[in-house]
Scaffold this motif. Structure first.
Motif, short mmCIF file in Angstrom:
data_model
loop_
_atom_site.label_atom_id
_atom_site.label_comp_id
_atom_site.label_asym_id
_atom_site.label_seq_id
_atom_site.Cartn_x
_atom_site.Cartn_y
_atom_site.Cartn_z
N ILE A 1 -53.01 22.42 16.08
CA ILE A 1 -54.26 21.73 16.41
C ILE A 1 -55.45 22.46 15.80
O ILE A 1 -56.31 21.87 15.13
CB ILE A 1 -54.43 21.59 17.94
N LEU A 2 -55.53 23.78 16.01
CA LEU A 2 -56.64 24.56 15.48
C LEU A 2 -56.58 24.66 13.95
O LEU A 2 -57.61 24.58 13.27
CB LEU A 2 -56.62 25.96 16.09
N PHE A 3 -55.38 24.82 13.43
CA PHE A 3 -55.18 24.95 11.98
C PHE A 3 -55.63 23.69 11.25
O PHE A 3 -56.38 23.75 10.27
CB PHE A 3 -53.70 25.24 11.74
N THR A 4 -55.18 22.54 11.71
CA THR A 4 -55.55 21.28 11.03
C THR A 4 -57.01 20.93 11.23
O THR A 4 -57.63 20.32 10.36
CB THR A 4 -54.66 20.13 11.51
N ARG A 5 -57.56 21.32 12.37
CA ARG A 5 -59.00 21.08 12.59
C ARG A 5 -59.82 21.84 11.57
O ARG A 5 -60.77 21.30 11.00
CB ARG A 5 -59.38 21.50 14.02
N ARG A 6 -59.49 23.10 11.34
CA ARG A 6 -60.22 23.87 10.33
C ARG A 6 -59.94 23.34 8.93
O ARG A 6 -60.83 23.30 8.08
CB ARG A 6 -59.86 25.35 10.42
N LEU A 7 -58.71 22.94 8.68
CA LEU A 7 -58.35 22.41 7.37
C LEU A 7 -59.14 21.15 7.05
O LEU A 7 -59.49 20.89 5.89
CB LEU A 7 -56.85 22.11 7.34
N ALA A 8 -59.44 20.35 8.09
CA ALA A 8 -60.16 19.09 7.89
C ALA A 8 -61.68 19.28 7.85
O ALA A 8 -62.41 18.34 7.55
CB ALA A 8 -59.80 18.11 9.00
N SER A 9 -62.15 20.49 8.14
CA SER A 9 -63.60 20.70 8.25
C SER A 9 -64.27 20.96 6.90
O SER A 9 -65.49 21.08 6.82
CB SER A 9 -63.89 21.88 9.18
N ALA A 10 -63.49 21.07 5.84
CA ALA A 10 -64.06 21.26 4.50
C ALA A 10 -63.13 20.61 3.48
O ALA A 10 -61.99 20.24 3.80
CB ALA A 10 -64.22 22.75 4.19
#
Length: 441
Positions: free
Chosen positions: A414-423
Motif C-alpha cells: 500500500i505504501l510502496f504503490t502510493r509513493r510510486l504513483a505520486s510522481a
C-alpha cells in the motif's frame, strides 16, 4: 526501437493504482490476519505444549532456565515474528536507496528506467523504524537474552548472582540499553534522511530540470554509501546477531547485507515486470531485465559464498562457542530446523543459479518473475533461521509467522504503490534518461 521524448514519458508514465489493486493489498492483509488468528488458536489449544517441554529438555540447564523468563510462548512468537518480518522489510526498503545511490555514484545510465521503483521502496523506512522501536521496548526480554535484568551483575545484594553470565557481561560496553537505542535511532535516522533527501532532489529535477540536482544527488549518495557501509553491518550485529549473544561471526554483517541486497534487487525487478505487463514503463526492454537478472544471479552466488565461508570456517574449527549456532539449526531441537536449513540453500542458491544461468532466462519475464518471488520467499526464510532457533528454540511454528509476514506485505505494498504513483514513473529530466531508453546489452 521506438523511443519516448521526455514530454511523452511524463504524460504516459503516471501510475494509477486501481481499486482492484487496493482490494488485493487489503485482501493480503485480511488473509494474514486470518492465518494469524488460526496460528493463535492453534497455540492456545495446546499444539505447542509438547514442543515447549521438548525444547526445554533439549536446551537443558542454563539455556532452558533463561528461556523460561519473560512472556508466554504465544506472546514470544508474536513479538519475534514482528521483529523478524520488520527487519526483513526494513532492510529491503533501505536497499532501494542503496541501489539508487550506487547508480548515482557510478554514473550509471541503464538503471534510470527503474529509478523511481527504487525510490519508492524506501516508503517503509519510517513505519518500519517506528515498529522496530516499539517492538524492542515492549518485547526486548523475549527477543534479546542480554536485556534480562541482572544478567550482567556478578553480585546482587552482596551475594553471588546465579543468573550472572560472564560472556554477556564482557560485552556490556556495547550491549547495554541506552547505547543500543542510540545506535538504532542513528541507523534509522541516517537511512530515513538520505532516502528523503535523494527523493526530494529527484522530484526537484523533474520539476525544474538542469543537472544541478543530479550532481547534488551524487554528492549525497557518496556520503550515504559510506555511512550505510558502517551502519548496515552494525545494525546486523545489533538487530540479528545479538539475538545469539554467546555467538559471533566476523562475516555476519556481510551475510545479512547480502540477503537484504539480493532481496531488494528482486523486489525492484519484480515491480518492473508487473508495471511492464500492466502497460507502464514502455521504454523498459529485455536489456534492462537482463541487467537486473545478472545482479540477482551474481549476488545469489555472493550470498552463497558468504554463507559457505562462514559455515566452513566454523565447522572446520569446531569450536563449541561457534559451532553451537549451526548445531541448533542442523540437528538441534529434534531436527526442527534441519529441513529449512537445506531448503534455504536450495531456494536461495541452487534455484536462482540454475534459473538465471542462461542469457535467455534473464530476458524472459515469466522466468524472472518466478525467480524474484523465490528469492524474496527464500530470504525471508533465511531471516527466519537467523531468529527462531535462538529465541523460540523448539517452540517455533509457521502460521503466526506467515500471518504476520502477510500483514507486513500488504501494508508495505500500500505504501510502496502510493509513493510510486505520486510522481512520474520515468524521471523525465534525468541527464541519463536517453541513455537508459537506448540501453542495450
Amino acid at each position: 526501437m521506438a523511443t519516448l521524448t521526455h514530454h511523452e514519458s511524463a504524460t504516459a508514465e503516471q501510475l494509477v493504482v486501481t481499486d482492484g489493486a487496493r482490494k488485493t493489498f487489503f485482501a493480503i492483509i485480511a488473509a494474514g490476519v486470518l492465518v494469524l488468528i488460526l496460528g493463535i488458536l492453534a497455540q492456545v489449544m495446546g499444539w505447542g505444549a509438547e514442543e515447549h517441554a521438548a525444547a526445554a529438555h533439549a536446551a537443558g540447564g542454563h539455556a532452558a532456565a533463561a528461556h523460561e523468563e519473560g512472556s508466554s510462548t504465544l506472546v514470544k512468537r508474536i513479538l519475534v515474528s514482528l521483529w523478524h518480518s520488520n527487519v526483513f522489510f526494513l532492510g529491503v526498503s533501505t536497499i532501494g536507496t542503496v541501489f539508487m545511490a550506487i547508480n548515482y555514484v557510478a554514473y550509471a545510465g541503464w538503471s534510470v528506467m527503474v529509478k523511481r521503483i527504487s525510490e519508492a521502496l524506501s516508503a517503509w523506512i519510517i513505519p518500519g523504524a517506528v515498529i522496530m522501536l516499539v517492538v524492542f521496548l515492549v518485547g526486548r526480554h523475549d527477543i534479546f537474552h542480554w536485556t534480562h535484568e541482572g544478567i550482567m551483575d556478578k553480585m546482587v545484594n552482596g551475594k553471588p548472582n546465579p543468573g550472572y553470565d560472564a560472556i554477556i557481561a564482557g560485552k556490556s560496553g556495547f550491549l547495554n540499553l541506552p547505547f543500543y537505542l542510540i545506535r538504532t535511532v542513528v541507523y534509522l535516522a541516517i537511512w530515513a534522511f538520505f532516502s528523503y533527501k535523494l527523493r526530494q532532489l529527484s522530484l526537484a529535477e523533474d520539476q525544474l530540470g538542469g543537472t544541478i540536482w543530479f550532481h547534488k544527488s551524487v554528492n549525497a549518495s557518496a556520503l550515504f554509501l559510506v555511512l550505510y557501509a558502517v551502519t548496515s553491518s552494525m545494525s546486523a550485529w545489533d538487530w540479528v546477531m545479538s539475538v545469539d549473544t554467546h555467538w559471533f561471526s566476523t562475516m555476519f554483517g556481510w551475510y545479512v547485507f547480502a540477503s537484504w541486497w539480493v532481496s531488494g534487487i528482486a523486489a525492484i525487478a519484480l515491480t518492473a515486470i508487473f508495471l511492464k505487463q500492466a502497460g507502464y514503463l514502455r521504454a523498459l526492454t529485455t536489456n534492462h531485465l537482463h541487467d537486473l537478472g545478472k545482479l540477482m544471479f551474481g549476488f545469489s552466488i555472493f550470498w552463497t559464498y558468504v554463507w559457505f565461508a562462514q559455515f566452513m570456517l566454523i565447522w572446520y574449527a569446531n569450536l563449541p562457542e561457534e559451532a553451537v549456532y549451526y548445531n541448533q539449526r542442523l540437528g538441534g531441537y529434534e531436527g526442527r530446523y534441519t529441513g529449512m536449513f537445506f531448503f534455504n540453500i536450495i531456494i536461495n542458491f541452487v534455484f536462482p543459479f540454475l534459473g538465471l544461468m542462461t542469457r535467455d532466462a534473464k530476458r524472459q519475464m515469466i522466468i524472472m518473475k518466478i525467480v524474484c518471488i523465490a528469492i524474496l520467499v527464500g530470504h525471508w526464510s533465511d531471516f527466519y533461521l537467523m531468529f527462531m532457533p535462538a529465541t523460540l528454540r523448539g517452540e517455533n511454528g509457521f502460521l503466526i509467522e506467515i500471518g504476520i509476514a502477510a500483514i507486513f506485505l500488504g501494508a508495505f505494498l500500500i505504501l510502496f504503490t502510493r509513493r510510486l504513483a505520486s510522481a512520474s514513473l520515468v524521471p523525465v529530466n534525468h541527464p541519463f534518461l536517453d541513455e537508459s531508453i537506448h540501453h542495450t546489452t
